[in-house]
Design an enzyme around this catalytic site. Structure first.
Site, short mmCIF file in Angstrom:
data_model
loop_
_atom_site.label_atom_id
_atom_site.label_comp_id
_atom_site.label_asym_id
_atom_site.label_seq_id
_atom_site.Cartn_x
_atom_site.Cartn_y
_atom_site.Cartn_z
N TYR A 122 78.09 -4.56 64.18
CA TYR A 122 78.06 -3.57 63.43
C TYR A 122 79.45 -2.72 64.87
CZ TYR A 122 73.61 -2.10 60.93
OH TYR A 122 72.42 -1.82 60.61
N LYS A 168 68.60 -16.04 65.66
CA LYS A 168 69.07 -16.44 64.30
C LYS A 168 69.99 -18.00 65.30
CE LYS A 168 68.53 -17.76 60.27
NZ LYS A 168 67.57 -18.83 59.66
N ASP A 200 64.18 -14.42 61.00
CA ASP A 200 63.76 -14.21 59.13
C ASP A 200 61.77 -15.09 59.67
OD1 ASP A 200 64.75 -17.15 60.72
OD2 ASP A 200 65.46 -17.53 58.80
N ASP A 224 68.05 -3.74 63.78
CA ASP A 224 67.90 -2.53 62.37
C ASP A 224 66.94 -3.23 61.51
OD1 ASP A 224 68.71 0.16 61.31
OD2 ASP A 224 70.78 -0.93 60.57
N ASP A 228 62.61 -0.82 60.89
CA ASP A 228 61.67 -0.73 58.95
C ASP A 228 61.24 -1.37 58.50
OD1 ASP A 228 64.64 1.39 59.32
OD2 ASP A 228 65.14 0.98 57.42
#
Ligand code: ATP
Length: 327
Positions: A122, A168, A200, A224, A228
């Site tokens: 971002y 990751k 993941d 983020d 969610d």
């Protein structure tokens, strides 16, 4: 006499115009000494003034004791990221917990995502190098990684909570390698225990065993997405609040966006923004008022009325009235 805190209120777009006034009503119903002022940002402002975030809004956000923000539509990246920067935030705190009376996929969920808030993918460094070929630069610095690790471990220690770190680094060896090593260094200095998970694999495990997570420290994009996902576990985006904190100021906003599909209908769930208001109260040191708001929201979620996303047929206003009545 207690000093009055200045809260800058930015409704933004879509359901921000519905849930933010609801939160202001609830904050006004507490006995916390707050003074509200309004500023504008978002898609509508971009059309009127050519910029979604007028300089004056940014400056007032930087000067305020706290900002209460709703959501921005298409212009979100040009509004939310600079506002978070203006209030000096480097940590995005997103608690996800199931509530009695709400049909949650995993009622045992009670975790907090502590997300790095300033860099990663971002950072806004994107380009089209030739027709149909685009690139994005992922920035990860040791200093920002250390900063979020220090914040996350401190946050967990205050709550006697366990820490999991998502990354990751097996694929993004340089960038997430820097993040992973900075977190490890901070943990060693603090003699703090923690687990690491590949992000993941963590998405799967969070769905299967959400109860094994307390505080989860993540890079920007991973936080983020995982928050969610956590919203899905507890009953939807209408329930997740967030705090953008770091230095003195802070910006408090629901995790959800402007929800254009339901905007203007008066049926948005205000809970996420009311709970963001509780985080604002905590940040300003009004812990009793914060707990009163949380308790009133919990009670209304349990007994109703509820908005349609939670299976009810009540309006935003009816839910807000019920919360105010309990205060
Ligand atoms: P962003 O990219 O800013 O996160 P988005 O459009 O991807 O925005 P949201 O605006 O968060 O996502 O909406 C996703 C879905 O969740 C929509 O169907 C929306 O109606 C629903 N939703 C989000 N917030 C609420 C809420 N407070 N009450 C009810 N439904 C909501």
């Amino acid at each position: 006499m207690t000093a009055t805190d200045d809260v800058l209120v930015i409704q933004g777009d879509g359901i921000g115009k519905e849930v933010v006034p609801a939160a202001v009503r609830v904050l006004e119903a507490t006995d916390a000494p707050l003074r509200f002022a309004a500023a504008s940002a978002g898609d509508a402002v971009a059309e009127e003034r050519g910029t979604p975030l007028p300089q004056e809004t940014r400056e007032r956000a930087a000067d305020a004791d706290a900002v209460l923000f709703g959501a921005a539509g298409e212009t979100a990246a040009d509004v939310v990221l600079p506002l978070r920067e203006a209030v000096g935030s480097y940590a995005n705190v997103r608690p996800a917990r199931a509530y009695p009376g709400v049909d949650a996929v995993k009622p045992e969920t009670d975790l907090v995502i502590v997300r790095e808030n300033t860099e990663g993918v971002y950072s806004g460094i994107e380009s089209e190098i030739t027709d149909g070929v685009t690139t994005l630069t992922r920035v990860v610095t040791e200093s920002a990684s250390r900063q979020i690790a220090e914040f996350g471990f401190e946050y967990a220690a205050e709550r006697d909570a366990s820490v999991t770190v998502a990354h990751k680094a097996n694929v993004m060896r340089q960038t997430d390698g820097t993040f992973r090593d900075a977190v490890a260094a901070v943990a060693a200095e603090r003699d703090a225990e923690y687990e690491t998970m590949l992000m993941d694999a963590m998405a799967t495990d969070m769905i299967q065993h959400p109860e094994s997570y307390d505080v989860v420290i993540t890079p920007n994009l991973a936080g983020d997405v995982l928050s969610d996902l956590a919203a899905g576990l507890v009953g939807g985006l209408g329930l997740l609040p967030s705090a953008n904190v770091g230095s003195d100021g802070g910006m408090f906003e629901p995790v959800h966006g402007s929800a254009p599909d339901i905007a203007g209908e008066g049926i948005a769930n205000p809970s996420a923004t009311l709970l963001s208001g509780a985080m604002l109260l905590d940040h300003l040191g009004h812990e009793t008022a914060a707990e009163n708001v949380r308790s009133a929201v919990r009670s209304v979620l349990s007994d109703g009325p509820r908005t349609p996303d939670l299976g009810g047929d009540a309006s935003t206003d009816a839910v807000t009235d019920a919360v105010v009545a309990r205060l």
